[in-house]
Design a protein around this motif. Sequence first.
Motif, PDB file in Angstrom:
ATOM      1  N   ALA A 268      22.150  14.338  -9.282  1.00  0.00           N
ATOM      2  CA  ALA A 268      22.028  14.016 -10.539  1.00  0.00           C
ATOM      3  C   ALA A 268      20.608  13.007 -10.890  1.00  0.00           C
ATOM      4  CB  ALA A 268      23.609  13.021 -10.820  1.00  0.00           C
ATOM      5  N   LYS A 269      20.125  12.418  -9.911  1.00  0.00           N
ATOM      6  CA  LYS A 269      18.992  11.534 -10.005  1.00  0.00           C
ATOM      7  C   LYS A 269      18.296  11.538  -8.800  1.00  0.00           C
ATOM      8  CE  LYS A 269      20.093   7.813 -12.298  1.00  0.00           C
ATOM      9  NZ  LYS A 269      20.504   6.492 -12.557  1.00  0.00           N
ATOM     10  N   VAL A 270      16.904  11.554  -9.265  1.00  0.00           N
ATOM     11  CA  VAL A 270      16.110  11.497  -7.873  1.00  0.00           C
ATOM     12  C   VAL A 270      14.911  10.388  -8.123  1.00  0.00           C
ATOM     13  CG1 VAL A 270      14.005  12.780  -6.554  1.00  0.00           C
ATOM     14  CG2 VAL A 270      16.167  13.970  -7.424  1.00  0.00           C
ATOM     15  N   ILE A 271      14.934   9.485  -7.364  1.00  0.00           N
ATOM     16  CA  ILE A 271      13.864   8.427  -7.266  1.00  0.00           C
ATOM     17  C   ILE A 271      12.730   8.433  -6.336  1.00  0.00           C
ATOM     18  CG2 ILE A 271      13.631   5.524  -6.905  1.00  0.00           C
ATOM     19  CD1 ILE A 271      17.058   7.273  -7.145  1.00  0.00           C
ATOM     20  N   LYS A 272      11.581   8.238  -6.543  1.00  0.00           N
ATOM     21  CA  LYS A 272      10.338   8.651  -5.853  1.00  0.00           C
ATOM     22  C   LYS A 272       9.556   7.329  -5.846  1.00  0.00           C
ATOM     23  CE  LYS A 272      10.172  13.696  -6.388  1.00  0.00           C
ATOM     24  NZ  LYS A 272       9.270  14.939  -6.881  1.00  0.00           N
ATOM     25  N   SER A 273       8.936   7.039  -4.918  1.00  0.00           N
ATOM     26  CA  SER A 273       8.111   5.866  -4.557  1.00  0.00           C
ATOM     27  C   SER A 273       6.881   6.153  -3.488  1.00  0.00           C
ATOM     28  CB  SER A 273       8.641   4.694  -4.605  1.00  0.00           C
ATOM     29  OG  SER A 273       9.061   3.974  -5.867  1.00  0.00           O
ATOM     30  N   GLU A 274       5.956   5.671  -3.663  1.00  0.00           N
ATOM     31  CA  GLU A 274       4.930   5.430  -2.562  1.00  0.00           C
ATOM     32  C   GLU A 274       4.472   3.846  -2.324  1.00  0.00           C
ATOM     33  OE1 GLU A 274       1.616   7.900  -2.943  1.00  0.00           O
ATOM     34  OE2 GLU A 274       2.652   9.999  -3.401  1.00  0.00           O
ATOM     35  N   TYR A 275       4.517   3.655  -1.104  1.00  0.00           N
ATOM     36  CA  TYR A 275       3.912   2.275  -0.649  1.00  0.00           C
ATOM     37  C   TYR A 275       2.732   2.320   0.230  1.00  0.00           C
ATOM     38  CZ  TYR A 275       8.306   0.425  -2.583  1.00  0.00           C
ATOM     39  OH  TYR A 275       9.483   0.249  -3.606  1.00  0.00           O
ATOM     40  N   GLN A 276       1.922   1.365   0.172  1.00  0.00           N
ATOM     41  CA  GLN A 276       0.780   1.478   0.977  1.00  0.00           C
ATOM     42  C   GLN A 276       0.620  -0.007   1.830  1.00  0.00           C
ATOM     43  OE1 GLN A 276      -2.478   3.721  -0.386  1.00  0.00           O
ATOM     44  NE2 GLN A 276      -4.009   1.871   0.295  1.00  0.00           N
ATOM     45  N   CYS A 277       0.057   0.105   3.001  1.00  0.00           N
ATOM     46  CA  CYS A 277      -0.386  -1.135   3.670  1.00  0.00           C
ATOM     47  C   CYS A 277      -1.738  -1.057   4.246  1.00  0.00           C
ATOM     48  CB  CYS A 277       0.848  -1.396   4.751  1.00  0.00           C
ATOM     49  SG  CYS A 277       2.473  -1.610   4.244  1.00  0.00           S
ATOM     50  N   PRO A 278      -2.512  -1.992   4.279  1.00  0.00           N
ATOM     51  CA  PRO A 278      -3.793  -1.823   4.574  1.00  0.00           C
ATOM     52  C   PRO A 278      -4.161  -1.797   6.164  1.00  0.00           C
ATOM     53  CG  PRO A 278      -3.471  -3.863   3.806  1.00  0.00           C
ATOM     54  CD  PRO A 278      -2.348  -3.228   3.680  1.00  0.00           C
TER      55      PRO A 278
ATOM     56  N   THR B 218     -14.938  -7.695  13.381  1.00  0.00           N
ATOM     57  CA  THR B 218     -15.819  -6.217  13.414  1.00  0.00           C
ATOM     58  C   THR B 218     -15.657  -5.238  14.621  1.00  0.00           C
ATOM     59  OG1 THR B 218     -17.840  -7.279  14.308  1.00  0.00           O
ATOM     60  CG2 THR B 218     -17.703  -7.356  11.810  1.00  0.00           C
ATOM     61  N   GLY B 219     -15.132  -6.020  15.738  1.00  0.00           N
ATOM     62  CA  GLY B 219     -15.158  -5.005  17.051  1.00  0.00           C
ATOM     63  C   GLY B 219     -13.514  -4.847  17.416  1.00  0.00           C
ATOM     64  N   GLY B 220     -12.734  -5.218  16.596  1.00  0.00           N
ATOM     65  CA  GLY B 220     -11.525  -5.405  17.114  1.00  0.00           C
ATOM     66  C   GLY B 220     -10.721  -4.245  17.114  1.00  0.00           C
ATOM     67  N   SER B 221      -9.337  -4.483  17.505  1.00  0.00           N
ATOM     68  CA  SER B 221      -8.461  -3.139  17.486  1.00  0.00           C
ATOM     69  C   SER B 221      -7.423  -3.698  16.274  1.00  0.00           C
ATOM     70  CB  SER B 221      -7.656  -3.129  18.774  1.00  0.00           C
ATOM     71  OG  SER B 221      -6.737  -2.132  18.661  1.00  0.00           O
ATOM     72  N   TYR B 222      -7.139  -2.871  15.261  1.00  0.00           N
ATOM     73  CA  TYR B 222      -6.501  -3.324  14.087  1.00  0.00           C
ATOM     74  C   TYR B 222      -5.149  -2.669  13.906  1.00  0.00           C
ATOM     75  CZ  TYR B 222     -11.598  -4.102  13.088  1.00  0.00           C
ATOM     76  OH  TYR B 222     -12.912  -4.173  13.623  1.00  0.00           O
ATOM     77  N   ARG B 223      -4.381  -3.404  12.970  1.00  0.00           N
ATOM     78  CA  ARG B 223      -3.065  -2.683  12.548  1.00  0.00           C
ATOM     79  C   ARG B 223      -3.593  -1.540  11.679  1.00  0.00           C
ATOM     80  NH1 ARG B 223       0.969  -4.790   7.943  1.00  0.00           N
ATOM     81  NH2 ARG B 223      -0.568  -3.838   6.694  1.00  0.00           N
ATOM     82  N   PRO B 224      -2.764  -0.204  12.209  1.00  0.00           N
ATOM     83  CA  PRO B 224      -3.346   1.058  11.304  1.00  0.00           C
ATOM     84  C   PRO B 224      -2.878   0.843   9.828  1.00  0.00           C
ATOM     85  CG  PRO B 224      -1.986   1.447  13.325  1.00  0.00           C
ATOM     86  CD  PRO B 224      -1.932  -0.167  13.004  1.00  0.00           C
ATOM     87  N   ALA B 225      -3.445   1.582   9.171  1.00  0.00           N
ATOM     88  CA  ALA B 225      -3.310   1.802   7.545  1.00  0.00           C
ATOM     89  C   ALA B 225      -2.210   2.993   7.418  1.00  0.00           C
ATOM     90  CB  ALA B 225      -4.616   1.916   6.955  1.00  0.00           C
ATOM     91  N   VAL B 226      -1.368   2.652   6.500  1.00  0.00           N
ATOM     92  CA  VAL B 226      -0.320   3.560   6.476  1.00  0.00           C
ATOM     93  C   VAL B 226       0.155   3.569   4.883  1.00  0.00           C
ATOM     94  CG1 VAL B 226       2.045   4.051   7.007  1.00  0.00           C
ATOM     95  CG2 VAL B 226       0.763   3.186   8.881  1.00  0.00           C
ATOM     96  N   ARG B 227       0.283   4.986   4.561  1.00  0.00           N
ATOM     97  CA  ARG B 227       0.931   5.292   3.095  1.00  0.00           C
ATOM     98  C   ARG B 227       2.183   5.859   3.352  1.00  0.00           C
ATOM     99  NH1 ARG B 227      -2.649   7.178  -1.784  1.00  0.00           N
ATOM    100  NH2 ARG B 227      -3.591   5.315  -1.195  1.00  0.00           N
ATOM    101  N   TYR B 228       3.366   5.542   2.552  1.00  0.00           N
ATOM    102  CA  TYR B 228       4.801   6.024   2.771  1.00  0.00           C
ATOM    103  C   TYR B 228       5.037   6.597   1.449  1.00  0.00           C
ATOM    104  CZ  TYR B 228       5.029   3.552   7.263  1.00  0.00           C
ATOM    105  OH  TYR B 228       5.150   2.984   8.380  1.00  0.00           O
ATOM    106  N   ARG B 229       5.603   7.929   1.582  1.00  0.00           N
ATOM    107  CA  ARG B 229       6.500   8.339   0.250  1.00  0.00           C
ATOM    108  C   ARG B 229       7.869   8.388   0.455  1.00  0.00           C
ATOM    109  NH1 ARG B 229       3.849  14.041  -1.556  1.00  0.00           N
ATOM    110  NH2 ARG B 229       2.409  12.395  -2.721  1.00  0.00           N
ATOM    111  N   PHE B 230       8.645   7.806  -0.416  1.00  0.00           N
ATOM    112  CA  PHE B 230      10.025   8.006  -0.141  1.00  0.00           C
ATOM    113  C   PHE B 230      10.583   8.867  -1.408  1.00  0.00           C
ATOM    114  CE2 PHE B 230       8.756   3.935   1.757  1.00  0.00           C
ATOM    115  CZ  PHE B 230       9.672   3.999   2.877  1.00  0.00           C
ATOM    116  N   GLU B 231      11.799   9.458  -1.088  1.00  0.00           N
ATOM    117  CA  GLU B 231      12.310  10.278  -2.011  1.00  0.00           C
ATOM    118  C   GLU B 231      13.944  10.039  -1.884  1.00  0.00           C
ATOM    119  OE1 GLU B 231      11.242  14.223  -3.263  1.00  0.00           O
ATOM    120  OE2 GLU B 231       9.552  13.932  -1.901  1.00  0.00           O
ATOM    121  N   ALA B 232      14.748   9.574  -2.992  1.00  0.00           N
ATOM    122  CA  ALA B 232      16.255   9.465  -2.688  1.00  0.00           C
ATOM    123  C   ALA B 232      17.054  10.187  -3.853  1.00  0.00           C
ATOM    124  CB  ALA B 232      16.615   7.905  -2.963  1.00  0.00           C
ATOM    125  N   ALA B 233      18.094  10.722  -3.242  1.00  0.00           N
ATOM    126  CA  ALA B 233      19.037  11.638  -4.216  1.00  0.00           C
ATOM    127  C   ALA B 233      20.124  10.892  -4.414  1.00  0.00           C
ATOM    128  CB  ALA B 233      19.002  13.071  -3.882  1.00  0.00           C
TER     129      ALA B 233
END
Length: 713
Positions: free
Chosen positions: A325-335, A428-443
């Motif tokens: 009856a309803k679909v919710i979509k969103s994207e979230y991003q972390c650097p 500048t020479g480190g090992s970093y937290r990965p960058a990620v983008r998420y896509r969610f959908e809910a019904a």
Amino acid sequence: MSTQVQNSRRNFLKISAAAGGGLFLGFNWFRTEAATTAVMDEAAIAAGNIEFNSYLKIATDGLITIYSPNPELGQNIKTSFPMIVAEELDADWAKVKVEQAKLDKKYERQLTGGSGAVPHSWQRLRKAGATARQMLMEAAAKRWNVPVTELSTDKGVVWHKTSNRKLTYGELATEASQIPVPAEVKLKDRKDFKLIGKPIKNVEHHSIVTGKPLFGLDFYREGMLFAMVQRPAFGMKLKAVDSAAAKAMPGIVDVVTFKNSVAVVGKSTWQVKKAREALKIEYEKEGNIESTADHDRIMQELLNKPEATERRKDGDVESAFKNAAKVIKSEYQCPFLSHSPMEPMNFFAHVRPDGVELVGPTQTPDLARNETAKLLNIPPEKVTVEITRLGGGFGRRLKADYVLEAVEVSNLVKAPVKVIWTREDDMTGGSYRPAVRYRFEAALDAQNNLIGYKLRGASINAGNSTREHNFPSGAVDNLLIDSVEHQSPITTGPWRAPITNFLAFAEQSFMDEVAQAAGKDPVQFRLDLLDKAKAKPVGEIKYDIDRMKGVIQLAAEKAQWGKKKGVFQGFSVYFSHASYVAQVGEVVVQKGKPVLKKIYAAADCGIVVNLSGARQQMMGGIVDGIGHAMYGNLTFKDGLPTQKNFDTYRLIRLKEIPEIDVNFVDNGIDPTGLGEPALPPTGGAVANALFKATGKRLKNQPFAEQQELKDVI
């Protein structure tokens, strides 16, 4: 209820008449099936070269020493471990000390990471204390010729209350060493705990505040050299070096190259730092040279990619969304984020013909040894590792790259060398937290029930950027979780609460979006889903529903959820490292601007060993979570971070830290992790509270840089 614990002579090693008398009780840290350890003679003990798995020492003056194998980086392990032993031993805490153990192959888990130190060693340490206590009591019973059942212990003293006689542990230590190791020992009932669960100050407080040399940067060896390394941008490699000017500068001993790096070696850090600036280096392209704009484009392409690695699928997802009856979509991003430990990377290495000596701050000393052995093509047994206290790690010191730099340089210049990174090197020479983008959908169906859920994680070098078995998996009939990844030359690695540190923010924020769309209270929405998972589980459930519900209810109760006027509340809950933490963030509007005023936190981490240490871990994780969600950001241009020091890489400030109210669920189970679990739910609690206050949904970190928040602050 007390617990009977069986021991064998292979679990414990007792050495009689140790140096100065007393009792040495070595104990197995990992398994009862471990091979028997040979008994050493008095001369070996006196020389301090006995190879125990680990051991408890009781001296004739009553002093009790436990050697702690796990590196200490602020998680308070050097206080918690002796507390556990002292509790079962009924020791006088004033006569307990702990010392850092060197790397020893007999330890099974000699590392700091994954919030696993106390869970791993909890029963082992209790058995060690209880066994020593039993042997001391039997020694007293033998001396007094009374049944051991008539004796009791308290603060390092054995009592025979019937005759009002007493003997200290120190007085009994040598005799106790002659007692056979008991086949069974009785562990305390938790109601009888005297130390565990109490606030006990860190055993190194005095040394820290008085500036004692505890950390890797403090380590100094007469005659050692200092080195700083110049590293290329990600995607570049070394082409040519002109080091003539650097070599001519005062105090410089040599300039050496290895792999893609150039090291300046000299007699002081300042001299090598200035000489490094005089190097003339040419680089050439080796792979992709990426910028943040490239990453934004790449991750969007990954989200739209038809193919992905399926992590979990339950039910008929396509039909659920088709008939919703309803679909919710969103994207979230972390650097990307820097680990930014206050103590930059450093390590000492002395490569000799007969072996290698390593000294410094590492979360994984065994990795440092093995990687060194591999590099030099020598047996690991020829490498010794002494662990200093770590001035922060957060996952950065799980790697051995900075250790191997010291090994490389020492091997090339044939001298003991300490490699030191500057803050700019770290950024500048480190090992970093990965960058990620998420896509969610809910019904949602017509009754606003959640009938379908989809999550895709698109990442730069994160591997599986999801946790497919975490809530709400098991509570939704139709669910699909998958991931896609871009391989980048930018190095990434574990960052405090790996993956969940940013996934939790996205999941818990989206959960609030769905609750809002369904017209339901966010807390009740989560509780209803958990009730559904318990009544009619879908697929495999790898989290404890009751424990999660417990922290939700406790946090909501402490924060008086939904009952305060003029206060905007946001909720979040997460499971990681075997523990559960729920949080309520509170925002008020002052002079037209939203201000984060308070965080209520409820944690279920089993039995709390040290109450003050546990509170500090919770508060530290929450502050870390707030700071990085609000301000942390590492961007790239031409293969190098744009931010190179704290003038451009924003951390949270003291005035920005809200009041934090920490509460623990008392369920009596064995301890679970606590160094990391408080961080993941924080971003969601803050974002959801800010949404309530402003009507603006924050979907990207850092929040302070998002236009939605800038419009109202």
